[in-house]
Scaffold this active site. Structure first.
Site, PDB file in Angstrom:
ATOM      1  N   ALA A 207       0.590  -1.449  -0.139  1.00 22.21           N
ATOM      2  CA  ALA A 207       0.080   0.180  -0.348  1.00 22.21           C
ATOM      3  C   ALA A 207       1.061   1.420  -0.126  1.00 22.21           C
ATOM      4  O   ALA A 207       1.213   1.835   0.764  1.00 22.21           O
ATOM      5  CB  ALA A 207      -0.713  -0.271   1.275  1.00 22.21           C
ATOM      6  N   ASP A 382       6.027   1.781   2.543  1.00 24.02           N
ATOM      7  CA  ASP A 382       4.338   0.392   2.671  1.00 24.02           C
ATOM      8  C   ASP A 382       3.368   1.144   3.808  1.00 24.02           C
ATOM      9  O   ASP A 382       3.824   0.542   5.108  1.00 24.02           O
ATOM     10  CB  ASP A 382       5.073  -0.921   2.987  1.00 24.02           C
ATOM     11  N   HIS A 383       2.464   1.250   3.721  1.00 25.63           N
ATOM     12  CA  HIS A 383       1.065   2.101   4.242  1.00 25.63           C
ATOM     13  C   HIS A 383       0.486   0.984   5.133  1.00 25.63           C
ATOM     14  O   HIS A 383      -0.309   0.943   6.770  1.00 25.63           O
ATOM     15  CB  HIS A 383       0.122   3.188   4.088  1.00 25.63           C
ATOM     16  N   ARG A 384       0.916  -0.873   4.937  1.00 20.94           N
ATOM     17  CA  ARG A 384       0.444  -1.209   5.441  1.00 20.94           C
ATOM     18  C   ARG A 384       0.878  -1.966   7.111  1.00 20.94           C
ATOM     19  O   ARG A 384       0.424  -1.982   8.321  1.00 20.94           O
ATOM     20  CB  ARG A 384       0.636  -2.868   4.943  1.00 20.94           C
TER      21      ARG A 384
END
Lengths: 410, 694
Positions: A207, A382-384
Site C-alpha cells: 500500500a 508501505d502503509h500496511r
C-alpha cells in the site's frame, strides 16, 4: 540459393521485436550460425544467428525497426545471385520460411533457440497456489515429487531459503542457482524478468504512499565539497552525495527503528541491523547492492564499500551477499535532472528514499532571498506497515540531517 | 374362474341393487363429463404448446375410473398410471365434499398438467405423476406396471395395521405382461392382501394389439394362476364397473384377499398426442364410439325417465364451466421458480449438531474403552432390528429366507421366533415385489426393512426402488415420504463368482432421492441401521459378506449414528485415505505398514456414501494435500471416482499430488480364489498407491 532472414519467434508470448543493430552490413559475407543481428523483445535482448552462409545481400528493416515476428528482414545469397525478385519482399515471409519457423517453434525442434521456449512446469496445484502467494517463480525450482513434479515441500523450501537470508536479494534472488553465463544474452533477460516480477509484486501487494519534501542542501553541498577536496587525494576517489545520504539515512533509521521493518507473512519484523541498498543502473539492468551495517560505518567506509559493490555489480561479479538482505533502499535520479518521483518499494523492505536533483534556486534564507542549493526527497513507504505521520517524522529527520549535516556528529 | 358380466338389467333395478339414487347417477355423469372435457382441453392446450411434454388422455375410458372409484370409501387408497387423469379426478372429486373443494381439486389437477407451482405436485410430476398421497391417491407412474407392486405394498401396510381399508390398483393391458404384474398378484394372493387390481384393457399396448401380446384373450383369465377371482366387465358401462368393483372391494375388506377385474374399454385419442393411430381402423373407432360411456348413461337415464334432457344439459354446462375455470386458474398460476429445483428430493434430516457431537463422543468411548463388550457385525445388525421393532410397531422385516432360515448370512436369526411371521416375512423369490412392496408399505404408513439377499440382485428391483421409491417424494411435490430400508450385502471373499460378489453401491448412488449406507464395523452397523430405519428417506443399506463375523465393541442398548457423518478412523498428516466397508480394514493395515517408515496416513471411513460428509474429507485433504481412495467396486464409475470429482471441485488448489484410485478390477468377479483376490484391492496395492504420490 537465396535464404530469407526472418524475425523468429523466440518465446511463446513474443509477437514482435525491435531490431537493435545489424552486425553485418549489406554486401559482407556471413557464416551460418554466427550472430547476424540483434533484437529486443519485451523480455530480452537477443542475437539472431544467420540462417545460412553467403553474403548479406539485403536488409529490409534497418536498426530501430519494430516489426512483427516472422517478417522477412533480410536476404542471404551467393554474391552473384540475382535477388531482384526479393526486392521489397520483406513484408511477408514466404511459405517455406513459415514452415521452417513453425517447425522451430515445436518444443522438440532442434535449434539454437529452443531453450528460450519455456517448457511446461510440472507442479501440483497446491505448490502452484503457495508459490503464487509468496511470489515464487516455479520455473526456478527443482521438483522432488514423483516424476520431478514440484510439490508443496519444494516451494516451502524455497520460501524458507528466501527468509533464512532475511535478505532476499535486492532485486536478484540469491537463491537462484541458474546464473546465466555472462557470455550470452540470457542474463539480461533473467535480471529483467526478476525486476519485472519483483516490481509488479511490490506494486500489487503493498500500500505505497509517497511523501515528498523540499530540502535545503546548501550545507550538504558544502560538506561534500570539503570532503572531496580533503579526501580525494588519499582515497583516490571523490565522496559522493549518495555516500553522505547513506550515512544520513542509516542514522535516521537507527533513530526511527519502526521504519527498519519488513513484512514476513503476517508479522511485521523489526530488523536489528541497518543494511542500506543503493539502486545502481548497470548494463544488466537495475541492481541494488547492499551496504551492511551502514549505521556503524563512517562516510569514507561507506563510500569505499559502495564503490566496491558497484564495481562488482557493473562487472557482473557480485557476491551473493552483495545483493541481498537490505532493510532500506536509496535511489538517486538527481543526475538525470529528475526532481521528484515515486519509487517502488523493494520488497520485503518497508520504504525507499528517492533522491532528486540538486539545483540552485532563489530561496528565502534567514529572511532574505538568496541562491540556495535545493533538492526534493521522495519517501515511498508501505502503509500496511507504518502510518503517514510516523513516516513523515522519519522524512523530516532526514531533511534535518541533510540541512544540518554536522548533526551526524551529535 | 373368469366371469363375464354382461348385465342387461335396467337402471332402476341396478339402482335398487346398488343402493343408488338419481343424484348418484348424475354425479357419475358429471365426473365422466368433467374427465372428458378435461382431456379435450388438455388436447387443445397441448396443440397450443401451453402444456408441454407427454399427455396420455383418458377420454373414452371414463366409466372405469368413475365406476371403480365410486365403490370406494374415503379412507381407501388408489394407485394410478401414466393414463391417470381419470383416476385422479374421480378420486379427488369423490373426496371433495363442497362445490368449492371440487373446483379447487380440478384447479390443482389442471395446474399440474400445465407445470404450475399451484399444481398437485408443484409442477414436478405433470401429467404422468399426479398424486395426492395425503388423501390416499398414491400417485401415477410413468413406468408401465410400475405401480402394481406399490399398490400391493400399500395393501400390505393396511393389513399389517389391522385396518379394513382397500387399495384399488389401476393399470393397463400392457402392464399385465410385465414381471411386476405377476410378482405382485402372486404376493398379494399368497399374503391375502386387500387389493383390487383393475386392468383397463383398451386393446392396445401403445400400438400393439393385446391379441399379439397375449395368447389368452382376457387378462382376467390370468387370475387363476394366482388362485384369485378374475372378472371381465364392460368398461364402457359405469354401473357395470361399479358393481364388479364393489363386490371385489367388499371381499377384500372382509379379508378374503385380492381380485382382478378387467374392464374392456377404448381410448378415444391415440396413445399420446403424437400417435396417428395407424394400428387401428377408423371403423373400429366408430364402433367403439357408439358405446361412449357418457352417451350411453345419458340415453339410459333419459329413456328410463330418471333424468330430463334439461337436467342432463345442466350437468354438461356445469362440467364445462368447471373445466373452463380450472383452465383459467392453471394458465394464470405462477410457474415454479428454478430456485426450488432441489426442494423435496429428500425428506429433511432430523439430525442436530448435538446428535453429531454425542455420537462423536460415543465413538471415542467405544474406541478407547477396553472393557466394552465385543459382538460380531451380524449380531449388531440383529440387535438393531430387534430394538427398532420393539420401539416402533410399524417396523417389519421382509425378504427371501429371513424367517426360519434366519437370512442367507444369519442376520435375522431368531427374529421370527420372537416377532412372529407377520413382522418377519418370508417372501417369494421376487425381488421387484420385495422392493415395490416396501415402497408401497412405506408410503402407506409402515417402516419396512426389506432384505435383498445379494446386492447383485438389487438391479432386479431397480425400477421399484429407484423409479418409484427414490423419486416419489420429489415427483409428488414433497407430499409423501418413503421411509424404507433395503438391507443387502455385497463384496467378494467367498468364491461365489460374478453374480454373488459385486459391490454395486455406485448404481444406487446415481439416483437422487435414496441414501446409501455402508457400515464397516459392528458399532457402525448397529447405529447406522437404527438411524436408517428412523430416517424418512429410502436407504440402501449395504453390508459386507466378509464382515458378518468380525467382532467389535458395541455399546449396550439404544444409540444412533447420524447419516452423513464420516469417521476419521486414524489421524495422519502425509496422506488422506478414504476407504469404506471392508476396505477400511485394509486401509488401516496399509497405514500401519507405512507408519513404520514414518509415513503418517489419515484414514477416513465415510460410513454413508450418501449423504456424504464431504467436509471432513476435504478438510483432511486440505491438511495432507494427498488423497487415495479405496473401493472394492469396479473402478469405472465407482464412488471413489465421484468423490475425486467432488474434491477436485472444491479443493483443487490444495492437492499436492494426483488423487489415486485403488479400486476393483473391471472384470466380472471370477470364482477361483487367486483370481477373485486379484480382482479387489490388496493392502499391498494400497501401500504402493500411497507411496506413488509421496
Amino acid at each position: 540459393m537465396a535464404v530469407e532472414v526472418i524475425l523468429p519467434v523466440l518465446g511463446e508470448t513474443m509477437d514482435e521485436g525491435t531490431i537493435i543493430k545489424w552486425f553485418v552490413d549489406v554486401g559482407q559475407p556471413v557464416q551460418k550460425g554466427e550472430p547476424l543481428y540483434q533484437i529486443e523483445t519485451d523480455k530480452a535482448i537477443l542475437d539472431v544467428d544467420a540462417p545460412a552462409s553467403g553474403v548479406l545481400r539485403k536488409i529490409f528493416y534497418p536498426a530501430g525497426s519494430k516489426i512483427p515476428v516472422l517478417t522477412v528482414v533480410g536476404l542471404i545469397a551467393d554474391p552473384n545471385e540475382d535477388v531482384s525478385v526479393y526486392e521489397q519482399g520483406g513484408l511477408e515471409p514466404s511459405k517455406t520460411i513459415s514452415e521452417t519457423v513453425a517447425a522451430e517453434r515445436r518444443p522438440m525442434a532442434e535449434g539454437p533457440r529452443k531453450g528460450l521456449i519455456p517448457p511446461r512446469v510440472f507442479a501440483s496445484p497446491r505448490a502452484r497456489k503457495l508459490a503464487a502467494e509468496h511470489g515464487i517463480d516455479l520455473t526456478r525450482l527443482k521438483g522432488t515429487g514423483p516424476g520431478g513434479r514440484i510439490v508443496e515441500q519444494d516451494v516451502r523450501a524455497a520460501i524458507a531459503a528466501m527468509e533464512a537470508e532475511i535478505k532476499e536479494p535486492a532485486l536478484a534472488p540469491a537463491a537462484v542457482e541458474a546464473v546465466p553465463s555472462p557470455s550470452e544474452s540470457k542474463p539480461l533477460a533473467g535480471v529483467r524478468r526478476i525486476i519485472a516480477e519483483r516490481m509488479s509484486t511490490s506494486a500489487h501487494t503493498t500500500a505505497p504512499v509517497t511523501l515528498t519534501t523540499e530540502v535545503d542542501a546548501t550545507n550538504l553541498v558544502q560538506l561534500r565539497t570539503l570532503l572531496k577536496e580533503q579526501l580525494e587525494p588519499t582515497l583516490g576517489f571523490a565522496i559522493s552525495y549518495t555516500d553522505i545520504l547513506v550515512a544520513i539515512v542509516a542514522r535516521a533509521l537507527r533513530e526511527y527503528p519502526y521504519m527498519n521493518v519488513r513484512l514476513v507473512q503476517d508479522e511485521i519484523q523489526q530488523v536489528a541491523q541497518v543494511h542500506i541498498g543503493v539502486a545502481v543502473d548497470t548494463e544488466r539492468g537495475l541492481l541494488v547492492p547492499v551496504i551492511r551495517h551502514a549505521d556503524q560505518k563512517g562516510i569514507t567506509e561507506i563510500a569505499r564499500t559502495l564503490r566496491d559493490l558497484v564495481a562488482r555489480a557493473r562487472s557482473g561479479k557480485s557476491l551473493p551477499d552483495d545483493l541481498s538482505g537490505g532493510t532500506f533502499t536509496i535511489t538517486n535520479l538527481g543526475m538525470y535532472d529528475v526532481d521528484a518521483f515515486t519509487p517502488i518499494i523493494n520488497l520485503p523492505e518497508c520504504a525507499i528514499l528517492g533522491v532528486g536533483r540538486l539545483r540552485e534556486v532563489p530561496a528565502v534564507y534567514q529572511g532574505q532571498v538568496c541562491v540556495r542549493q535545493m533538492m526534493v526527497l521522495s519517501l515511498t513507504f508501505d502503509h500496511r506497515l507504518v502510518d503517514g505521520a510516523p513516516a513523515a517524522r522519519f522524512l523530516q529527520r532526514i531533511k534535518q540531517l541533510v540541512e544540518q549535516p554536522y548533526l551526524l556528529l551529535a | 374362474m373368469v366371469k363375464r358380466n354382461t348385465s342387461k338389467k335396467n337402471l332402476q333395478e341396478i339402482m335398487q341393487e346398488e343402493g343408488l339414487c338419481k343424484d348418484d347417477l348424475l354425479n357419475y355423469l358429471r365426473q365422466m363429463l368433467e374427465i372428458r372435457y378435461f382431456e379435450e382441453t388438455v388436447y387443445e392446450l397441448l396443440g397450443k404448446n401451453l402444456i408441454k411434454g407427454a399427455s396420455h388422455l383418458y377420454a373414452g375410458e371414463e366409466a372405469v375410473a368413475v365406476g371403480a372409484i365410486s365403490a370406494l370409501r374415503d379412507d381407501d387408497l388408489i394407485t394410478s398410471t401414466h393414463r391417470g387423469h381419470g383416476h385422479c379426478h374421480a378420486r379427488g372429486d369423490s373426496l371433495a365434499k363442497t362445490p368449492q373443494e371440487k373446483q379447487e381439486h380440478l384447479n390443482k389437477m389442471m395446474a399440474e398438467l400445465c407445470g404450475r407451482a399451484t399444481g398437485y405436485c408443484k409442477g414436478r410430476g405433470g401429467s404422468m405423476h399426479i398424486a395426492d398421497v395425503e388423501r390416499g391417491n398414491l400417485g401415477a407412474t410413468g413406468i408401465v406396471g410400475g405401480n402394481i407392486p406399490v399398490a400391493t405394498g400399500a395393501a400390505l401396510a393396511v393389513k399389517m395395521q389391522n385396518q379394513d381399508r382397500v387399495v384399488l390398483c389401476f393399470f393397463g393391458d400392457g402392464a399385465s405382461n410385465t414381471g411386476n404384474f405377476h410378482e405382485s398378484l402372486n404376493l398379494a394372493s399368497v399374503w391375502n392382501l386387500p387389493v383390487v387390481y383393475i386392468v383397463e384393457n383398451n386393446l392396445y399396448g401403445m400400438s400393439v394389439p393385446f391379441a399379439k401380446a397375449s395368447k389368452l384373450p382376457d387378462v382376467a383369465a390370468r387370475a387363476c394362476a394366482y388362485g384369485i377371482p378374475g372378472e371381465v366387465v364392460d368398461g364402457m358401462d359405469v354401473l357395470a364397473v361399479r358393481a364388479a368393483v364393489r363386490k371385489a372391494v367388499e371381499r377384500a375388506r372382509r379379508g378374503e384377499g385380492p381380485s382382478l377385474i378387467e374392464c374392456k374399454t377404448y381410448r378415444w385419442f391415440g396413445h399420446s398426442r403424437s400417435d396417428p393411430c395407424v394400428y387401428r381402423t377408423r371403423e373400429e373407432e366408430e364402433q367403439w364410439k357408439k358405446c361412449d360411456p357418457i352417451v350411453v348413461l345419458e340415453e339410459r337415464m333419459k329413456a328410463e325417465s330418471i333424468a330430463t334432457e334439461e337436467e342432463i344439459l345442466d350437468v354438461e354446462r356445469r362440467a364445462a364451466t368447471a373445466i373452463k375455470t380450472a383452465t383459467d386458474f392453471a394458465l394464470n398460476s405462477p410457474l415454479p421458480h428454478p430456485s426450488e429445483l432441489y426442494q423435496d428430493v429428500y425428506a429433511p434430516s432430523k439430525t442436530t449438531a448435538a446428535d453429531i457431537e454425542a455420537e462423536r463422543q460415543l465413538r471415542q468411548r467405544v474406541r478407547s474403552d477396553p472393557s466394552m463388550r465385543q459382538i460380531p457385525y451380524w449380531q449388531a445388525i440383529n440387535e438393531a432390528l430387534r430394538e427398532e421393532m420393539d420401539r416402533d410397531p410399524r417396523v417389519f422385516i421382509m425378504g427371501e429366507d429371513v424367517g426360519i432360515y434366519g437370512g442367507a448370512y444369519g442376520v435375522t436369526r431368531g427374529l421370527i421366533e420372537d416377532y412372529g411371521p407377520e413382522r418377519v416375512r418370508d417372501t417369494p423369490i421376487s425381488e421387484a415385489i420385495i422392493g415395490g412392496a416396501a415402497v408401497g408399505a412405506a408410503m402407506a404408513g409402515m417402516r419396512p426393512v426389506a432384505e435383498i439377499m445379494y446386492v447383485d440382485f438389487t438391479p432386479l428391483a431397480m425400477d421399484q426402488i429407484a423409479n418409484q421409491g427414490a423419486k416419489n417424494r420429489y415427483m409428488f411435490g414433497g407430499k409423501t415420504i418413503v421411509p424404507m430400508v433395503i438391507r443387502t450385502e455385497g463384496g467378494t471373499g467367498r468364491s461365489i463368482a460374478a453374480h454373488h460378489s459385486q459391490s454395486l453401491e455406485a448404481l444406487w448412488l446415481h439416483f437422487p432421492g435414496i441414501y446409501v449406507v455402508m457400515p464397516a464395523t459392528p458399532y457402525d452397523a448397529k447405529g447406522l441401521l437404527k438411524a436408517a430405519i428412523r430416517d424418512d428417506n429410502p436407504v440402501m443399506f449395504i453390508e459386507h459378506k466378509m464382515l458378518y463375523k468380525v467382532q467389535g465393541p458395541v455399546p449396550e442398548g439404544d444409540y444412533l449414528i447420524p447419516l452423513g457423518v464420516a469417521d476419521v478412523v486414524r489421524e495422519g498428516s502425509d496422506v488422506t485415505v478414504v476407504a469404506y466397508s471392508r476396505m477400511r480394514y485394509r486401509a488401516l493395515e496399509a497405514a500401519d505398514i507405512l507408519a513404520k517408515e514414518g509415513i503418517s496416513v489419515e484414514v477416513i471411513d465415510p460410513r454413508t456414501l450418501k449423504p456424504l460428509d464431504l467436509e471432513t474429507i476435504v478438510n483432511s485433504v486440505k491438511k495432507t494435500g494427498r488423497l487415495v481412495g479405496v473401493t472394492e467396486a469396479y473402478k469405472t464409475g465407482s464412488f471413489i471416482s465421484e468423490l475425486f470429482t467432488l474434491v477436485n471441485e472444491v479443493a483443487f488448489d490444495y492437492l499436492d499430488a494426483p488423487m489415486v484410485r485403488v479400486a476393483g478390477a473391471d472384470v466380472p468377479i471370477p470364482m477361483s480364489e487367486p483370481l477373485e483376490a486379484a480382482a479387489i484391492p490388496s493392502t499391498e496395492q494400497i501401500v504402493a498407491a500411497i507411496r506413488s504420490i509421496l
